[in-house]
Design a protein around this motif. Sequence first.
Motif, short mmCIF file in Angstrom:
data_model
loop_
_atom_site.label_atom_id
_atom_site.label_comp_id
_atom_site.label_asym_id
_atom_site.label_seq_id
_atom_site.Cartn_x
_atom_site.Cartn_y
_atom_site.Cartn_z
N LYS A 71 -32.60 27.30 -9.77
CA LYS A 71 -31.45 28.07 -10.24
C LYS A 71 -31.84 29.54 -10.27
O LYS A 71 -32.90 29.90 -10.80
N SER A 72 -30.99 30.39 -9.71
CA SER A 72 -31.27 31.82 -9.68
C SER A 72 -31.39 32.36 -11.10
O SER A 72 -30.55 32.10 -11.95
N TRP A 214 -27.85 37.09 -0.12
CA TRP A 214 -28.06 35.66 -0.34
C TRP A 214 -29.40 35.23 0.25
O TRP A 214 -29.74 35.60 1.39
N ASP A 215 -30.13 34.40 -0.49
CA ASP A 215 -31.34 33.79 0.05
C ASP A 215 -30.98 32.39 0.56
O ASP A 215 -29.82 31.99 0.59
N ASP A 217 -31.57 29.47 -0.70
CA ASP A 217 -31.02 28.58 -1.72
C ASP A 217 -29.54 28.83 -1.95
O ASP A 217 -28.74 27.89 -2.10
N GLU A 218 -29.15 30.12 -1.97
CA GLU A 218 -27.74 30.44 -2.19
C GLU A 218 -26.90 29.99 -1.00
O GLU A 218 -25.77 29.52 -1.16
#
Length: 264
Positions: A71-72, A214-215, A217-218
């Motif tokens: 989670k970010s 955004w990475d 995961d996103e």
Amino acid sequence: MKTKLLLIFFLACSISGFSQSYIFGKVKSELGNEIFETIIINTRTDEKVLSDKDGNFMIAAKPSDELRFVKSGYDRFDVRISNENFSKPLDVHLKRVPYLIPEVEIAFQPTGNLKKDSKTLDPPKKVVALNSSLNAYMMTPPSEVGPKLTTPSAFQGQDYSAGHANILGIAKAIFGLVKKKANPLTTANYAETQQFFARIKLELDLSFYTSQGWDEDEIDRFLIYADQTYQLAKKYRNHFNISKISTEMMLAYKEYVKTRKTKS
């Protein structure tokens, strides 16, 4: 009567066996608040699910599997599954990252994996803007009608189909209807969905999303949302239409951003 009792017994056993193959739980913060849209990954099967608005989740697993919670803004958390986790819900508490300093940029450290490192190196903003303009230009229909190639009537042969039904056209239309009914859309299973996501990352230009900061995961979280909203894998896993997929992903992006603003 004995037959009914046996049927109920086997049904109960099958339900019990099925329930033991899934892990149920809730994701919370250190203060006990539910955390939504946490990515839960089974590192053995690479299956990914999202926690709901109340922090609840369900994922398939076996004993000794490792679940990873991402989670970010929180530290990643790994849990090794044991037999006890199948008898009661798994409560996971994530810790917030102690310091977030956006002004400090960590120097890029290559891993040696070209496929992984190439995702880290974002193209220049001018290149992203140029690609966006070119894509918009290529998708714009032409304003002028081009010339049509036709054969002068003096050189055309006799049209034997004049005044008669177009048998070939009718046959093609019937074949198209039969083919359409014979190949209905089916729901994608987990493996097909994961292959579809991997193909999107490989063949689609995702520079617009990476330009939003955004990475990976996103992007995975967004692909799960877009697929659940527009059924992308169901419609396009067998007929991969890049133009239609890109269009529906942009529609999903507009709705996804609204939901993120509302939840934040």
